[in-house]
Design a protein around this motif. Structure first.
Motif, PDB file in Angstrom:
ATOM      1  N   GLU A  28       0.842  -1.209   0.000  1.00 38.32           N
ATOM      2  CA  GLU A  28       0.000   0.000   0.000  1.00 38.32           C
ATOM      3  C   GLU A  28       0.877   1.261   0.000  1.00 38.32           C
ATOM      4  OE1 GLU A  28      -0.636  -2.631   2.065  1.00 38.32           O
ATOM      5  OE2 GLU A  28      -2.290  -3.316   0.777  1.00 38.32           O
ATOM      6  N   LYS A  31       2.534   1.725  -3.363  1.00 42.05           N
ATOM      7  CA  LYS A  31       1.626   2.250  -4.382  1.00 42.05           C
ATOM      8  C   LYS A  31       1.302   3.725  -4.119  1.00 42.05           C
ATOM      9  CE  LYS A  31      -1.304  -1.231  -5.950  1.00 42.05           C
ATOM     10  NZ  LYS A  31      -2.343  -2.249  -5.669  1.00 42.05           N
ATOM     11  N   THR A  32       1.212   4.090  -2.857  1.00 46.42           N
ATOM     12  CA  THR A  32       0.952   5.495  -2.531  1.00 46.42           C
ATOM     13  C   THR A  32       2.121   6.351  -3.033  1.00 46.42           C
ATOM     14  OG1 THR A  32      -0.153   4.653  -0.558  1.00 46.42           O
ATOM     15  CG2 THR A  32       0.189   7.017  -0.655  1.00 46.42           C
ATOM     16  N   GLN A  79       1.803   5.747   5.514  1.00 48.91           N
ATOM     17  CA  GLN A  79       0.843   5.886   4.418  1.00 48.91           C
ATOM     18  C   GLN A  79       0.030   7.176   4.540  1.00 48.91           C
ATOM     19  OE1 GLN A  79      -1.389   2.319   3.893  1.00 48.91           O
ATOM     20  NE2 GLN A  79      -2.490   3.046   2.100  1.00 48.91           N
ATOM     21  N   ARG A 116      -8.222   6.768  -0.043  1.00 45.84           N
ATOM     22  CA  ARG A 116      -7.259   5.669  -0.090  1.00 45.84           C
ATOM     23  C   ARG A 116      -7.551   4.689  -1.230  1.00 45.84           C
ATOM     24  NH1 ARG A 116      -5.108   3.192   5.435  1.00 45.84           N
ATOM     25  NH2 ARG A 116      -4.095   5.202   5.350  1.00 45.84           N
ATOM     26  N   GLN A 120      -5.049   3.685  -4.365  1.00 43.62           N
ATOM     27  CA  GLN A 120      -4.580   2.321  -4.616  1.00 43.62           C
ATOM     28  C   GLN A 120      -4.964   1.865  -6.022  1.00 43.62           C
ATOM     29  OE1 GLN A 120      -2.585   0.412  -2.399  1.00 43.62           O
ATOM     30  NE2 GLN A 120      -2.422   2.413  -1.434  1.00 43.62           N
TER      31      GLN A 120
END
Ligand code: SF4
Ligand code: SF3
Length: 543
Positions: A28, A31-32, A79, A116, A120
């Motif tokens: 995660e 990808k952020t 994140q 979020r 993603q």
């Protein structure tokens, strides 16, 4: 595949991290970071499209640089912080587009993510694998990684009030270039050298910022033992944070020690006036899992390299600031004037035990360019009398891989007339060996942090001048460099730009170099990997 990242030397199987990062970065977060870079590319295209000068968008410059730094290996695992940065950058992007009437079809200029899930989802199409041609991908990423390293140096310079708008303009130029579908492989190779050119500029800027603010690093014996007071450990590369921490801990009864890349702070005259600045504790970044336990007190991370803490006890003692971040750790932000309040760290230190001693004695460093050049006549005389036959540049990063024991063994196997020039955390592989001295100078000359590799270039240039050599490749200097993260990539590109050939890079070559791009680097710059210690000593010193 849940993610795709191959930006550092420890990437899974030497290919890519596809499930979770070896560094501890989860899919995660990876990808952020991909989406954050995508938004930055949109900003850069807008800046290029509307011919905006960096001088006119100071806030965007600072936040762009900060964003890039957040995506460096081991810098930011949080994140939430990364998502907030995406929203901020989208806002800045939209303002630019509106204010300058930017017209462009690049989708990163109009696409907005609001939560979020959307981040993603978008990441699936905007990460490294968006580029299908593997050579173009390789060169785009090589340039992007160099740019991340460059951005880290720009942030430290900015924190000391030093900026250069031509470098910010280049940051946008390059981010737009890696978004351009039309560019050929040849054009991208040329761009790589230009990135190296700006890398030299950024390191020169930071060198000026550091030495004008804190004085020129000078030969220093650094204490590696401990005292019996509660203490704070400061890690990372930011000297402004170091200064603020030393100021705020003055008279509190709390000592300060450096860890990892902060060791060279000990070499600056301005920091020597603080009696409670005790010295350096421990070794390079990856040894923090052991060393933070025995340190007992709080730890302040000013930048990379963070290793995910194995237990809550250690995690609760970690604070982050600047571009660094870790979930569950307190993050300390600067106020509008750049001032940070470290009182929470200091208060915690007062409640905890003094560090447990793990070593005793001193190590010597402080051989940045000004110091070494002041010793030039002695060094030149030693070269002429063959007391020094070779300089071996062993700058760069350290890492956890077993194969890195090569660097310790290589240092030990060097002829006694060879002097190691080092910078970066690579030094921890040999800076505590007893390699003796030449004319009273240690055989390991530590210039400082990875960004102080610039010092090594200045030293090479001064030697070139002294020996009347225009081509630095004719000097008795060997380059055997260790890399791990992206700051080493910009150091490498800087050396290539300066025309340095025959650089040996280890412990493994980057996974992001496609076979064709690797061939270009070998053919044009004679870059090579490393072999066994025996073979390499024979290669460099054999008759
Ligand atoms: Fe893997 Fe390195 Fe990327 Fe971390 S930074 S995910 S270890 S390639
Ligand atoms: Fe080290 Fe992380 Fe690269 Fe600054 S601190 S050189 S690895």
């Amino acid at each position: 595949m849940k993610m795709f990242c191959y930006q550092c030397q420890e990437t899974a199987k030497g290919l890519a991290c596809e499930i979770a990062g070896v560094c501890g970065k989860n899919a995660e977060v990876a990808k952020t970071q991909d989406v954050l870079l995508y938004v930055l590319r949109g900003i850069a295209v807008a800046v290029q499209e509307a011919s905006i000068d960096a001088r006119d968008i100071p806030h965007v410059n600072v936040e762009t640089v900060r964003s890039l730094f957040m995506t460096i290996t081991n810098a930011n695992f949080d994140q939430e912080i990364l998502e907030k940065q995406i929203y901020l950058m989208q806002e800045l992007r939209d303002k630019l587009v509106e204010e300058y009437g930017v017209v462009n079809t690049y989708d990163s200029l109009s696409l907005a993510v609001n939560n979020r899930e959307e981040i993603q989802e978008l990441a699936n199409s905007v990460g490294v694998l968006r580029t299908t041609n593997e050579d173009v991908r390789s060169l785009r990423e090589l340039n992007t990684y160099g740019l991340k390293g460059l951005a880290a140096y720009l942030e430290h310079a900015y924190n000391l009030g030093y900026e250069d708008y031509s470098i910010y303009n280049y940051v946008y130029e390059l981010l737009a270039v890696v978004s351009d579908e039309e560019l050929s492989v040849d054009e991208l190779v040329a761009q790589t050298l230009k990135t190296g050119e700006y890398g030299v500029e950024a390191m020169a800027l930071l060198d000026r910022a550091n030495s004008s603010t804190y004085g020129n690093p000078e030969i220093t014996n650094v204490n590696i033992g401990t005292r019996n007071n509660p203490a704070i450990l400061i890690s990372g590369h930011d000297l402004r944070d170091m200064e603020m921490l030393l100021e705020q801990t003055s008279g509190t009864g709390v000592d300060v020690y450096t860890h990892g890349e902060m060791l060279p702070a000990n070499y600056y005259p301005a920091f020597k006036k603080y009696d409670h600045f005790v010295g350096n504790y421990g070794n390079s970044w990856w040894q923090q899992t052991q060393e933070f336990k025995s340190f007992n007190g709080p730890i302040l991370f000013t930048t990379n390299c963070i290793v995910p803490p194995r237990n809550d006890e250690v995690r609760d003692r970690i604070f982050t600031t600047g571009s660094a971040g870790y979930p569950g750790c307190i993050h300390i932000e600067a106020d509008a004037d750049g001032v940070k309040d470290f009182s929470a760290v200091i208060e915690m230190a007062k409640t905890l035990a003094a560090p447990a001693e793990i070593e005793h004695g001193e190590i010597t460093g402080g051989f940045a360019h000004n110091q070494v050049i002041s010793l030039a006549s002695e060094i030149i005389d030693a070269v002429e009398k063959e007391e020094i036959t070779k300089f071996v540049v062993m700058a760069g990063c350290d890492g956890r891989q077993k194969g890195r024991s090569y660097y310790t063994e290589f240092a030990e196997a060097l002829p006694e007339t060879a002097v190691i020039l080092t910078a970066g955390c690579a030094k921890y592989r040999y800076n505590k060996l007893d390699l003796g001295t030449i004319r009273g100078l240690p055989r390991v000359l530590d210039a400082g942090q990875c960004n102080d590799s610039y010092s090594l270039v200045r030293i090479a240039m001064a030697l070139g001048e002294a020996f009347g050599l225009e081509d630095l490749n004719n000097l008795p200097i060997i380059y055997n460099i260790a890399w791990y993260e992206q700051k080493a990539v910009i150091v490498l590109l800087a050396l290539l730009h300066l025309g340095i050939k025959n650089i040996h890079l280890g412990p493994t070559l980057p996974a992001f170099l496609s076979p064709n791009v690797a061939t270009v680097l070998v053919e044009q710059f004679a870059i090579a990997g490393i072999g066994s210690v025996e073979d390499d000593i024979e290669l460099f010193f054999g008759e």
